[in-house]
Design a protein around this motif. Structure first.
Motif, PDB file in Angstrom:
ATOM      1  N   ASP A  13       0.815  -1.214   0.000  1.00  0.00           N
ATOM      2  CA  ASP A  13       0.000   0.000   0.000  1.00  0.00           C
ATOM      3  C   ASP A  13       0.849   1.264   0.000  1.00  0.00           C
ATOM      4  O   ASP A  13       0.352   2.355   0.285  1.00  0.00           O
ATOM      5  CB  ASP A  13      -0.923   0.009   1.228  1.00  0.00           C
ATOM      6  N   GLU A  72       2.234   3.025  -2.443  1.00  0.00           N
ATOM      7  CA  GLU A  72       1.855   4.037  -3.426  1.00  0.00           C
ATOM      8  C   GLU A  72       0.599   4.787  -2.983  1.00  0.00           C
ATOM      9  O   GLU A  72       0.510   6.008  -3.141  1.00  0.00           O
ATOM     10  CB  GLU A  72       1.637   3.392  -4.790  1.00  0.00           C
ATOM     11  N   ARG A  73      -0.361   4.053  -2.401  1.00  0.00           N
ATOM     12  CA  ARG A  73      -1.586   4.715  -1.934  1.00  0.00           C
ATOM     13  C   ARG A  73      -1.258   5.682  -0.797  1.00  0.00           C
ATOM     14  O   ARG A  73      -1.790   6.793  -0.734  1.00  0.00           O
ATOM     15  CB  ARG A  73      -2.600   3.677  -1.472  1.00  0.00           C
ATOM     16  N   CYS A  74      -0.387   5.265   0.120  1.00  0.00           N
ATOM     17  CA  CYS A  74      -0.009   6.140   1.238  1.00  0.00           C
ATOM     18  C   CYS A  74       0.694   7.393   0.731  1.00  0.00           C
ATOM     19  O   CYS A  74       0.447   8.498   1.221  1.00  0.00           O
ATOM     20  CB  CYS A  74       0.895   5.390   2.210  1.00  0.00           C
ATOM     21  N   LEU A  98      -3.528   3.150   7.888  1.00  0.00           N
ATOM     22  CA  LEU A  98      -2.637   2.336   7.062  1.00  0.00           C
ATOM     23  C   LEU A  98      -1.234   2.230   7.649  1.00  0.00           C
ATOM     24  O   LEU A  98      -0.504   1.274   7.369  1.00  0.00           O
ATOM     25  CB  LEU A  98      -2.555   2.934   5.650  1.00  0.00           C
TER      26      LEU A  98
END
Length: 604
Positions: free
Chosen positions: A312, A314-316, A345
């Motif tokens: 995760d 890239e999302r963060c 996250l």
């Protein structure tokens, strides 16, 4: 014969005007010729400049904005990081626009431009929690960093982030660059910049952050060898490499190794026309020269041993960019919600927990739902302390928040915990000074002195410093510090310690004038209390002064409320009654006529 010689010397009077006209015509013709020469030269220069500017635009129009990938270019985008600074204090938060850097060698160090680090680490103008952070694209998380070495001569800095591992670029071993050759400039992610679209202006880049690392292929104009004194690299015809790209990597297109570091750009102009645009940097020899000053050459030439990228990440990373844009766009509540998702996250990230606490504190002051927001700020900072108990920032921020809520005992405990880790932490010092200036001035004298030296333009710090000096009986220095506070912010009521010090030094007229002015400029309960207390203390034998003191006490009923002033008002009224009784006992036993005191009518 002598007379004839004189006439010959004077010449014929009829011919003299004609000669003068010829001389004037000759001089005028010369001047006109010179003016025409320069006009034609300027016209030719302008025409040539227009052709050069048009040619530059045509060359730049063919330039493409590229996106690096390991598969196509051999370049790891995850090696790049954003550098930023967060300052939180007094219920506000300030973010410095992110800049770029990249991990190199074994991944333990980051290279960037020295002027970038100067911007990011510039001290705040007031006591704050100031954190210098890197945002890692690989981890999708924030990390503190230390500046290992910073060279203004070469404009190169080496940083050491507090991360366990990181992917990195490889530093090239070939230290000589010879034109013609093409190189990549990789790392630009701040702003959507285009030299053609911005008409070649030198303005600051937009605040927007790009989600992808970008690069541009440029031709080498000048490459220095390892023996050259300046280690300069010049790349021509840059369209996308603009302010905001400093700290990017200059990469060999063939080997994908780093051959230099971008430091600045240069535009040659004529009458507003951009004739050329160069990207400038320093080569590997300069980088190694700077790194050798702190013996980190082996680290920047080592091999990286990065672990797997979190799924995760890239999302963060994108969520943080969204948070930044929300803050820049003055959407703080949306920024808080974004950080709450990020915290879910990254629950083990202490920097993120602190950032959420800082942000919520800044929002709470402007939101009606203050209780819930302050509770969230308190819990977030508490989580940060549990995650990193050795970090002073969370202790200091939580202590200041508790002080604002009136929880003084807990606030002092947190401030002391921060000072135990960092004795010079400015926000913790400020909390300690604020809460101990009356009860234990000796304990905070050095801290108050340090604050006014580090932040000499802050009137409130001088105000508290003056109060501490006054409480310690140093009235001369209290007067000096109080005068400085009043000078820095004349409209505010930062004059109380100055007035009290003047009174102790016997300058009663000046002291009374200041206190009376405070009742007009501020007019809160504290101002009226100080004015009344001064009158009853220093003019207890003057009936007019006692009348003004009584009126001051009455004004406290309608003035802006301050904590603890109810008891203070009762004490003032007791003093007035006592002083009036003493005055009566000293007077004749005969009944004195009722007097309309002159001073009372001046108080409105």
């Amino acid at each position: 014969m002598a007379q004839g010689a004189i006439e010959n010397m004077q010449g014929d009077p009829k011919k003299t005007p004609s000669k003068r006209r010829k001389a004037f015509t000759y001089v005028l013709a010369v001047l006109l010729g010179i003016a025409l020469f320069f006009a034609l030269k300027y016209a030719a220069r302008t025409l040539s400049a227009r052709h050069q500017a048009a040619a530059l635009r045509d060359r730049l129009a063919a330039k493409e904005l590229l996106f690096p990938s390991y598969e196509e270019h051999g370049i790891l985008p995850e090696a790049f990081v954003l550098l930023l600074s967060v300052s939180s204090g007094g219920g506000s938060i300030r973010l410095i626009s992110p800049t770029v850097g990249f991990a190199v060698g074994d991944g333990s160090h980051v290279l960037t431009a020295a002027h970038v680090v100067t911007t990011v680490t510039r001290p705040a103008s007031e006591a704050t929690c100031q954190e210098h952070l890197v945002l890692s694209l690989h981890h999708g998380d924030l990390f503190l960093f230390d500046t290992v070495v910073q060279s203004s001569q070469h404009d190169i800095a080496v940083l050491k982030p507090h991360w366990p591992f990181h992917p990195a670029l490889t530093l090239d071993t070939h230290q000589g660059l010879v034109a013609p050759m093409e190189l990549y400039v990789v790392g630009g992610c701040v702003g959507d910049t285009d030299f053609l679209r911005t008409a070649g202006t030198d303005g600051a880049p937009p605040a927007a952050l790009n989600k992808r690392i970008r690069m541009e292929k440029l031709s080498l104009l000048q490459g220095s060898t390892s023996s050259a004194p300046n280690h300069l690299i010049a790349l021509e015809d840059s369209r996308h490499v603009l302010p905001g790209w400093s700290g990017s990597a200059i990469v060999d297109t063939a080997s994908a190794h780093v051959v230099g570091l971008l430091t600045n750009h240069k535009v040659k102009r004529f009458r507003g026309l951009a004739l050329s645009h160069y990207a400038l940097g320093r080569n590997v020899a300069a980088i190694e020269s700077v790194a050798s000053q702190r013996r980190v050459s082996d680290a920047i030439r080592g091999a990286a041993s990065a672990g797997p990228r979190p799924p995760d990440a890239e999302r963060c990373y994108e969520l943080f960019l969204k948070y930044y844009e929300c803050m820049q766009g003055r959407r703080p509540l949306e920024a808080v919600e974004t950080l709450k998702v990020l915290r879910g996250l990254r629950p083990e990230s202490a920097p993120l927990a602190r950032l959420l606490g800082y942000t919520v504190r800044s929002v709470a002051n402007d939101d009606p739902n203050q209780a819930a927001l302050k509770a969230l700020a308190e819990s977030s900072l508490g989580d940060a302390i549990n995650l990193a108990p050795e970090d002073p920032h969370a202790h200091a921020a939580l202590g200041h928040l508790l002080m604002q809520q009136g929880k003084h005992k807990e606030a002092l405990s947190r401030a002391d915990a921060a000072l135990a880790v960092d004795p010079n932490h400015p926000l913790a010092m400020w909390t300690s000074v604020t809460l101990r200036r009356d009860t234990d001035p000796n304990a905070v004298l050095d801290a108050a002195s340090e604050l006014v030296q580090r932040f000499p333009t802050q009137p409130l710090y001088w105000h508290h410093y003056s109060e501490i000096l006054f409480n310690l009986g140093n009235y001369t220095e209290a007067k000096r510090a109080g005068a400085k506070a009043a000078e820095l912010d004349p409209p505010r009521s930062y004059r109380r310690p100055l007035a009290l010090a003047l009174a102790k030094l016997g300058q009663l007229d000046e002291a009374e004038e200041i206190l009376e002015r405070m009742t007009k400029q501020c007019g809160c309960q504290r101002c009226w209390f100080e004015y009344g207390t001064f009158l009853v203390t220093y003019h207890d034998s003057d009936p007019e002064a006692l009348a003004r003191a009584s009126m001051a006490s009455e004004h406290m009923n309608s003035a802006e409320k301050r904590d603890g002033m109810a008891e203070a008002q009762q004490a003032l009224e007791t003093q007035i009654v006592s002083a009036s009784a003493s005055l009566c006992s000293m007077s004749d036993s005969a009944e004195r006529p009722r007097t309309q005191f002159r001073g009372a009518k001046n108080i409105k």
